[in-house]
Design an enzyme around this catalytic site. Structure first.
Site, PDB file in Angstrom:
ATOM      1  N   GLY B 114       0.831  -1.197   0.000  1.00 39.48           N
ATOM      2  CA  GLY B 114       0.000   0.000   0.000  1.00 39.48           C
ATOM      3  C   GLY B 114       0.865   1.247   0.000  1.00 39.48           C
ATOM      4  O   GLY B 114       0.397   2.328   0.352  1.00 39.48           O
ATOM      5  N   SER B 115       2.146   1.058  -0.380  1.00 43.01           N
ATOM      6  CA  SER B 115       3.055   2.188  -0.499  1.00 43.01           C
ATOM      7  C   SER B 115       3.153   3.000   0.788  1.00 43.01           C
ATOM      8  O   SER B 115       3.251   4.219   0.764  1.00 43.01           O
ATOM      9  CB  SER B 115       2.631   3.088  -1.668  1.00 43.01           C
ATOM     10  OG  SER B 115       2.443   2.342  -2.844  1.00 43.01           O
ATOM     11  N   TYR B 126      -5.625  -8.475   1.593  1.00 43.50           N
ATOM     12  CA  TYR B 126      -4.510  -9.011   2.369  1.00 43.50           C
ATOM     13  C   TYR B 126      -4.921 -10.139   3.290  1.00 43.50           C
ATOM     14  O   TYR B 126      -4.152 -11.072   3.538  1.00 43.50           O
ATOM     15  CB  TYR B 126      -3.784  -7.884   3.110  1.00 43.50           C
ATOM     16  CG  TYR B 126      -2.976  -7.056   2.146  1.00 43.50           C
ATOM     17  CD1 TYR B 126      -3.314  -5.742   1.847  1.00 43.50           C
ATOM     18  CD2 TYR B 126      -1.896  -7.632   1.483  1.00 43.50           C
ATOM     19  CE1 TYR B 126      -2.591  -5.013   0.917  1.00 43.50           C
ATOM     20  CE2 TYR B 126      -1.171  -6.905   0.543  1.00 43.50           C
ATOM     21  CZ  TYR B 126      -1.515  -5.599   0.264  1.00 43.50           C
ATOM     22  OH  TYR B 126      -0.801  -4.890  -0.662  1.00 43.50           O
ATOM     23  N   SER B 192       5.323  -4.734  -1.779  1.00 43.14           N
ATOM     24  CA  SER B 192       5.431  -3.280  -1.947  1.00 43.14           C
ATOM     25  C   SER B 192       6.122  -2.666  -0.729  1.00 43.14           C
ATOM     26  O   SER B 192       7.220  -3.079  -0.370  1.00 43.14           O
ATOM     27  CB  SER B 192       4.033  -2.725  -2.217  1.00 43.14           C
ATOM     28  OG  SER B 192       3.978  -1.323  -2.171  1.00 43.14           O
ATOM     29  N   PHE B 239      -0.452   0.495 -14.780  1.00 41.92           N
ATOM     30  CA  PHE B 239      -1.162   0.960 -13.580  1.00 41.92           C
ATOM     31  C   PHE B 239      -0.404   1.959 -12.707  1.00 41.92           C
ATOM     32  O   PHE B 239      -0.997   2.628 -11.892  1.00 41.92           O
ATOM     33  CB  PHE B 239      -1.573  -0.226 -12.665  1.00 41.92           C
ATOM     34  CG  PHE B 239      -2.294  -1.336 -13.370  1.00 41.92           C
ATOM     35  CD1 PHE B 239      -1.685  -2.568 -13.555  1.00 41.92           C
ATOM     36  CD2 PHE B 239      -3.594  -1.153 -13.851  1.00 41.92           C
ATOM     37  CE1 PHE B 239      -2.352  -3.606 -14.216  1.00 41.92           C
ATOM     38  CE2 PHE B 239      -4.268  -2.179 -14.498  1.00 41.92           C
ATOM     39  CZ  PHE B 239      -3.645  -3.406 -14.683  1.00 41.92           C
ATOM     40  N   GLY B 322       0.723  -6.431  -8.318  1.00 40.05           N
ATOM     41  CA  GLY B 322      -0.515  -6.991  -7.794  1.00 40.05           C
ATOM     42  C   GLY B 322      -0.939  -8.313  -8.411  1.00 40.05           C
ATOM     43  O   GLY B 322      -2.085  -8.717  -8.238  1.00 40.05           O
TER      44      GLY B 322
END
Lengths: 518, 352
Positions: B114-115, B126, B192, B239, B322
């Site tokens: 989720g950065s 998740y 991520s 994306f 993803g």
């Protein structure tokens, strides 16, 4: 499609993988959604910044799990605001709720002074670190042993071995003396041991008088955010449903002290275009001592309404239970918009056959309400198996009590709030048949029931979510969370939803039959 | 420019199944709405839009879950456990027993992606992924609900990761192995930003002498001031854009810092070598071939190798970011197999 590839899923089936990600999209709608997403992407890239920022800050979003309606409504918002830069909201279709955000300042909803009805919560000190004793963290030996014993005892009760269960109750009572029963697992266990003891001995639970119930309810209201959330969210939805109507009628399934209504009266007073004529019908138990409590509360609300220039009429309906209410008692007139409000009441109608729930839902539908607001405990305490019910209740109430401890409410609110919950526990554990009224069911179960009974959901939007979140920061400790659940809102403690709010309206008759299988 | 945008959309549609495209495009759209150009974030709307699921102590498909909240900090961990055949519900007596007294059972401490800004341990995507990990690997999984940016910047996420690791290591009920050899067999995993967190927590653990058996970095979030070839080539195509990557780093790193900060660029000009850090675990680094930050991920792998550490690179040429959310592609299954072998070294796994 080459050889060996699996056949495509049936067209009306939901895409299973997306369902696992929390989105309800039919396989046959994937292309539509994809196309909309593409268009939105292009539109946002080429739109002026004020348009995009409107989508972010002003647009009210509904039911994000339903991707089809979400992307469609976003696209229509974007298109509308692109063409009407000065108008902040898009006209909506008749099937979805209005996208106007509530034009009322949060402060206004709570600023009503009322000496007799001081329900404005004082600022809670948030400086103390929360003493969290979440049930699942229990790793102290005596805590685990106690829970183990409780489960074993419940199993014995289910098997009918009351003698052995009684022995175990004595052992547990002794165990209790060795741990802190003021908070945490000790406190919750104490209540459950007490309830088991009553069940085993046949003593049962003493029903509370309506007066006692009202007092306990009031203190539970003060000590925690659950009822405030219920009232706040329901009022928001009712306000939106009443837009454009000049004669409105709210039917409250349990008036209590009328705590929910000052805020709505105030909000109606402030609505653009002026307030409607408001009728409130409050249902409640008859007062034993010759007083007419319902009327007294009606009077106070009438005074408040007068002070803010809202034309108001009150009617009390005194019955022992909702099943005794007949529609003619409510005197609904054809030109008024009706809101039916039920806060933690419907589950009481789920008793054994002949269960009154269907007839009641049927006459509610017959009133053709603009909205039915439903708030219920988010848990299944209506399972037939005693052990299952007991286990569910143990988890549920442990979480609720934890949340109360963290909210650090003042006395006597805390003690009486605890008693309010203890009554529920006792009813769930000790009682059977018609005496067991705390038959809580989950949102999923209520959805199913209401869909089958001719209602369809009115999604609660992101504005209600945001304001509920704000409410929490004002009144409560860290750890409470509001979540969106397919158009409904839940309030919970750390990721466990404990109470669910939803809104409904009557489906058109032909749709009610067709939707029966959905 | 509309023309190139169409090309981009068409390219990404060609390489992923439709439902994956819908899922990730939906996230992309929502995230665009949530990030503000002034660096603030619409947290309320984010929480509203995020699909969440509660924990469930009743086994579903052989996995149950429950949440634990740390008394002092409020940090939430969601624990996922494998259940045995016929087990009805998990009881608290289980807290008194280790996971196994005969064999080693891996415990994966998972950091969601989720950065650093989006998602939670109880986000549906998740929760589902963690359940799949339990099933495939026969592992216990502890998913950490670390504090997110921009409200909580560096080093909060790493602090929370470290706290969670210590908690996991100290649970008697997460131990496994024969009685003489009973310990918590910990692996760190994350996608991520979660992958980035794994690295930094593993460094801290190694320095403190806390044993971590392996790191699994799935599409890890690394970066740097320089614009790499992959970033320029793939910008906006699958994306993700350079611009959104920049936003997330600005939101996570201390104010005024640039992307050569060692949190972002551990082997960059301001990073330090891990040479000699003998307790640093072996790593599995998974790089999607269509991820625009792959050059940074590959540089990370190089950095580990140069420091003398054991690292396996799994490069999935046709995978987008993803790809592991939905089990509808080969990459997903390859990934699961690799992770299973990585955390179960006693299994007789085929070399790829």
């Amino acid at each position: 499609m080459g050889p060996g590839k699996p056949p495509p899923p049936p067209r009306t089936e939901l895409d299973g993988f997306l369902a696992g990600a929390g989105y309800k999209v039919r396989s046959s709608d994937l292309h539509h959604v994809a196309q909309r997403l593409e268009r939105l992407e292009s539109a946002m890239v080429s739109s002026p910044s004020h348009v995009v920022s409107h989508l972010t800050s002003d647009t009210v979003h509904y039911n994000p799990a339903d991707l089809v309606s979400w992307v469609d409504s976003l696209l229509s918002e974007l298109t509308h605001s692109y063409h009407h830069p000065n108008n902040s909201s898009a006209p909506t279709s008749s099937t979805s709720s209005s996208s106007h955000s509530l034009p009322v300042d949060l402060d206004d909803l709570f600023a009503i002074p009322s000496a007799a009805n001081n329900w404005l919560q004082p600022e809670m000190p948030l400086s103390q670190p929360p003493q969290l004793t979440v049930f699942t963290t229990m790793e102290e030996d005596s805590g685990i042993r106690l829970v183990h014993a409780l489960m074993t005892c419940a199993e014995l009760v289910q098997r009918g071995d009351l003698h052995l269960a009684g022995t175990l109750v004595d052992e547990m009572t002794a165990l209790l003396t060795r741990i802190n029963t003021g908070c945490g697992i000790g406190k919750v266990a104490g209540y459950f041991i007490d309830a088991l003891s009553r069940r085993v001995s046949g003593a049962g639970s003493a029903p509370a008088s309506p007066h006692e119930t009202e007092i306990l309810y009031h203190h539970f209201y003060e000590a925690s955010p659950y009822l405030k959330f219920a009232h706040f969210t329901a009022n928001q939805a009712i306000l939106e449903a009443f837009e454009g109507h000049d004669c409105v009628h709210v039917i409250d399934f349990s008036l209590m002290h009328g705590l929910q209504w000052p805020a709505l009266i105030q909000a109606l007073a402030l609505r653009p275009g002026g307030p409607p004529i408001l009728r409130l019908t409050g249902i409640g138990p008859p007062s034993p001592d010759g007083r007419d409590t319902l009327r007294e509360i009606g009077h106070r609300l009438a005074e408040l309404a007068r002070s803010v220039n809202v034309r108001f009429a009150f009617r009390g309906v005194a019955v022992s239970g909702l099943e005794d209410v007949k529609p003619w008692m409510l005197q609904v007139s054809p030109n008024e918009a009706v809101a039916v409000n039920s806060i933690m009441q419907m589950h009481k109608l789920l008793g054994p056959d002949p269960s009154p729930i269907e007839p009641v839902l049927s006459w509610i539908r017959g009133l053709n309400p603009r909205i039915v607001t439903l708030v219920e405990q988010e848990v299944n305490h209506n399972q037939t198996g005693f052990l299952d019910r007991f286990t569910e209740a143990l988890y549920y109430y442990s979480t609720v009590f934890d949340s109360l401890e963290a909210a650090c409410p003042v006395q006597p609110d805390k003690a009486l709030a605890d008693m309010y919950l203890q009554r529920e526990i006792c009813n769930i554990v000790c009682c059977e048949g018609a005496a067991r009224i705390e038959r809580h069911e989950t949102l999923a179960q209520w959805r199913d029931r209401l869909n089958r009974s001719g209602f369809r959901p009115l999604p609660l939007g992101s504005n209600a979510f945001k304001q509920a979140s704000m409410l929490l920061t004002l009144f409560s400790a860290e750890g409470y969370s509001v979540e969106e659940n397919e158009g409904c809102l839940t309030l919970g403690w750390h990721s466990r939803p404990l109470i669910a709010a939803s809104a409904w309206q009557a489906s058109p008759l032909s749709a009610a039959i067709a939707d029966g299988d959905n | 420019m509309a023309g190139s945008n169409e090309v981009n959309i068409n390219e990404s549609k060609r390489v992923v199944p439709l439902n994956t495209w819908v899922l990730i495009s939906n996230f992309k759209l929502a995230y665009n709405l949530l990030r503000r150009s002034d660096g603030t974030f619409n947290r309320d709307l984010a929480e509203y839009l995020d699909r969440k699921v509660p924990a469930n102590t009743i086994p579903a498909d052989g996995v149950l879950s429950f949440d634990h909240v740390d008394r002092a900090t409020g940090l939430l961990n969601r624990v996922y456990l494998r259940t045995t055949e016929g087990q009805l519900a998990w009881g608290f007596e289980e807290l008194e027993k280790p996971l196994s007294t005969t064999e080693a059972v891996p415990v994966i401490v998972f950091f969601h992606g989720g950065s650093f800004t989006h998602s939670s341990a109880n986000s549906a995507i998740y929760d589902t992924l963690c359940r799949r990990l339990v099933k495939t690997c026969g592992a216990a999984v502890v998913s950490v609900n670390y504090r997110r940016s921009p409200e909580h910047r560096y080093p909060c996420a790493y602090e929370d990761g470290w706290t969670a690791l210590k908690w996991v290591k100290s649970r008697t009920w997460l131990r496994s192995g024969t009685p003489n050899d009973s310990k918590v067999h910990v692996y760190l995993a994350g996608d991520s930003s979660g992958g980035n967190i794994c690295h930094h927590v593993a460094v801290r653990a190694a320095e403190a002498g806390v044993e971590v058996l392996g790191n699994i970095l799935l599409q890890p979030m690394f970066g740097g001031q320089e614009r790499t070839e992959s970033e320029k080539r793939l910008d906006g195509k699958y994306f993700v854009t350079i611009r959104d990557r920049d936003w997330y780093w600005r939101a996570y790193l201390p104010e005024g810092e640039d992307r050569d900060h060692p949190a972002c660029n551990p082997f960059g000009p301001r990073g330090c070598s891990l040479e000699g850090l003998i307790r640093f675990p072996k790593s599995l680094v998974v790089v999607p071939g269509l991820d625009l930050v792959q050059d940074w991920q590959l540089a990370y792998v190089e950095g580990l190798r140069k420091s003398g550490h054991d690292v396996k690179l799994l490069y999935l040429k046709e995978a987008t970011i993803g790809f592991y959310f939905l089990p509808n592609n080969d990459h997903f299954y390859i990934l699961m197999e690799e992770i299973k072998c990585f955390v179960n070294p006693n299994l007789n796994c085929q070399k790829r």
